[in-house]
Design a protein around this motif. Structure first.
Motif, PDB file in Angstrom:
ATOM      1  N   GLY A 182       0.808  -1.221   0.000  1.00  0.00           N
ATOM      2  CA  GLY A 182       0.000   0.000   0.000  1.00  0.00           C
ATOM      3  C   GLY A 182       0.831   1.255   0.000  1.00  0.00           C
ATOM      4  O   GLY A 182       0.388   2.305  -0.465  1.00  0.00           O
ATOM      5  N   SER A 187      -4.834  -0.395  -4.492  1.00  0.00           N
ATOM      6  CA  SER A 187      -4.656  -1.656  -3.763  1.00  0.00           C
ATOM      7  C   SER A 187      -5.312  -2.834  -4.462  1.00  0.00           C
ATOM      8  O   SER A 187      -5.202  -3.967  -3.989  1.00  0.00           O
ATOM      9  CB  SER A 187      -5.246  -1.531  -2.351  1.00  0.00           C
ATOM     10  OG  SER A 187      -6.639  -1.234  -2.421  1.00  0.00           O
ATOM     11  N   GLU A 188      -5.996  -2.577  -5.588  1.00  0.00           N
ATOM     12  CA  GLU A 188      -6.705  -3.638  -6.296  1.00  0.00           C
ATOM     13  C   GLU A 188      -6.445  -3.559  -7.798  1.00  0.00           C
ATOM     14  O   GLU A 188      -6.243  -2.479  -8.345  1.00  0.00           O
ATOM     15  CB  GLU A 188      -8.217  -3.549  -6.043  1.00  0.00           C
ATOM     16  CG  GLU A 188      -8.638  -3.790  -4.613  1.00  0.00           C
ATOM     17  CD  GLU A 188     -10.141  -3.618  -4.432  1.00  0.00           C
ATOM     18  OE1 GLU A 188     -10.699  -4.281  -3.557  1.00  0.00           O
ATOM     19  OE2 GLU A 188     -10.733  -2.817  -5.191  1.00  0.00           O
ATOM     20  N   PHE A 216      -7.255  -8.046  -4.979  1.00  0.00           N
ATOM     21  CA  PHE A 216      -6.237  -7.292  -4.261  1.00  0.00           C
ATOM     22  C   PHE A 216      -4.859  -7.548  -4.866  1.00  0.00           C
ATOM     23  O   PHE A 216      -4.599  -8.632  -5.398  1.00  0.00           O
ATOM     24  CB  PHE A 216      -6.224  -7.660  -2.774  1.00  0.00           C
ATOM     25  CG  PHE A 216      -7.414  -7.152  -2.015  1.00  0.00           C
ATOM     26  CD1 PHE A 216      -7.572  -5.784  -1.789  1.00  0.00           C
ATOM     27  CD2 PHE A 216      -8.379  -8.026  -1.539  1.00  0.00           C
ATOM     28  CE1 PHE A 216      -8.672  -5.303  -1.095  1.00  0.00           C
ATOM     29  CE2 PHE A 216      -9.485  -7.550  -0.845  1.00  0.00           C
ATOM     30  CZ  PHE A 216      -9.635  -6.187  -0.625  1.00  0.00           C
TER      31      PHE A 216
END
Length: 303
Positions: free
Chosen positions: A2, A8-9, A91
Motif C-alpha cells: 500500500g 490496492s486492487e 487485491f
C-alpha cells in the motif's frame, strides 16, 4: 504494497463484458471445474485402492492428478467469482499470490512430465530391472525435487516482483494473474523482472521440454529395436497417454507465451487450455488410452 502503489486492487477484465455470455461461461467453466475435481479425485482413489496400480508409473500419475487439482483450483474459483461479479477486482497481494501458485504448479507439472518421460524410458529400456531402478525412495525424491525446484523458481521471481510500484493502470486483460501480465502495469523498472522470468522460462519449461524430446527419441529407437510386432505395440501404448498430455501442455503453454500480444480475446484460448481444460482431460486421457486403468476401474465398480 500500500505504501508503494497508487491503488490496492487490480481489475481482471476476464473473457467477456457481456452479461449473457458471462452467465454461459460461468455454467461452462463450473461444469469443467467439477469434472476436473471428480476425474482427478477418482484417479487418486483408484490408484490408492487398487494394488495392481502400485507401480512407479501410477505413483507419478497420482501425483499428476493431485497437481492438476491444485493448478486448476488456483485460477478457476476466482474466475467463476468474477463471472458473477460486477467489480471483478482482486487485491494486489492476492494477485501476486495467485501469480506465485500459477508459476509454481505449472513449473512442477513441467518437471513431473519430464520425470514421467524418464520413467517410461526405463520401463521400456530395462523392463526386468524397472522396479529396482525406479525404487520407492527414488520416485519420492523425484517428486519432491520437482515441487522444490518449481517453488524455489517461483519464489525468486515473486520476491523480485513484490517491490514493484503499480501506478500505470489497474486493469489486467486476462482471467487470472500471471507475472507477465503484471509487469506492463508497473511504473518501476521491470527489466530485471523480465530477464529473470525469461531465464526461468527458458531453463525450467524449455529445458524440461528438451529433456522430454530426447527421452522420446531414445524411447522410439528402443521400441523400434523390439523384434515382435505385439511387443512394439504394447510399448507404444504405455507411452501414448503421457505423450498426449505432453503435447497438450507444451503446445498451449508455448503458444500462449510466444505469440505477440495483440489485445485480442483470442489470446486467452491457450491459457484457458493449459490452466482449465487440460487438468480436466488428463484423467480422461489415461482412462481411455490405458488398459490397466480401465481394468482397475471395472474391478472397483464390480466391488
Amino acid at each position: 504494497m500500500g505504501n508503494h502503489s497508487m491503488f490496492s486492487e487490480f481489475i481482471l477484465l476476464g473473457l467477456s463484458s457481456n452479461p449473457q455470455i458471462q452467465a454461459l461461461l460461468f455454467v461452462l467453466f463450473l461444469v469443467i471445474y467439477l469434472l476436473t475435481l471428480i476425474g482427478n479425485m477418482v484417479m487418486l482413489l483408484m490408484i490408492r485402492a487398487d494394488s495392481n496400480l502400485h507401480t512407479p508409473m501410477y505413483f507419478f500419475l497420482g501425483q499428476l492428478s493431485f497437481l492438476d487439482l491444485c493448478h486448476s483450483s488456483v485460477t478457476v474459483p476466482k474466475m467463476l467469482e468474477n463471472l458473477l461479479s460486477r467489480s471483478k477486482t482482486i487485491f494486489v497481494e492476492e494477485c501476486l499470490a495467485q501469480s506465485f501458485f500459477v508459476f509454481a504448479t505449472g513449473g512442477t507439472e513441467a518437471c513431473l512430465l519430464a520425470v514421467m518421460a524418464c520413467d517410461r524410458y526405463v520401463a521400456i529400456r530395462s523392463p526386468l530391472l524397472y522396479s529396482q531402478v525406479m525404487s520407492n525412495q527414488l520416485c519420492i525424491r523425484l517428486v519432491w525435487g520437482s515441487w522444490g525446484l518449481a517453488f524455489v523458481d517461483a519464489l525468486i521471481n515473486i520476491l523480485l516482483a513484490v517491490n514493484l510500484d503499480f501506478c500505470k493502470d489497474k486493469t489486467i486483460p486476462h482471467f487470472s494473474c500471471e507475472l507477465s501480465s503484471l509487469f506492463p502495469l508497473s511504473c518501476s523498472d521491470t527489466s530485471n523482472n523480465f530477464a529473470l522470468l525469461l531465464c526461468s522460462s527458458v531453463l525450467h519449461f524449455f529445458g524440461t521440454f528438451v529433456f522430454i524430446f530426447f527421452s522420446y527419441i531414445r524411447i522410439v529407437s528402443t521400441i523400434m529395436s523390439i523384434s515382435s510386432t505385439s511387443g512394439r505395440s504394447k510399448a507404444f501404448s504405455t507411452c501414448s497417454s503421457h505423450l498426449t498430455i505432453v503435447i497438450l501442455f507444451y503446445s498451449s503453454g508455448f503458444l500462449s507465451y510466444l505469440l505477440p500480444n495483440s489485445g485480442s480475446s483470442m489470446e486467452m484460448i491457450f491459457p484457458l487450455q493449459y490452466s482449465v481444460v487440460t487438468p480436466m482431460l488428463n484423467p480422461l486421457i489415461y482412462s481411455l488410452q490405458n488398459k490397466e486403468v480401465r481394468a482397475a476401474m471395472r474391478r472397483i465398480l464390480r466391488k
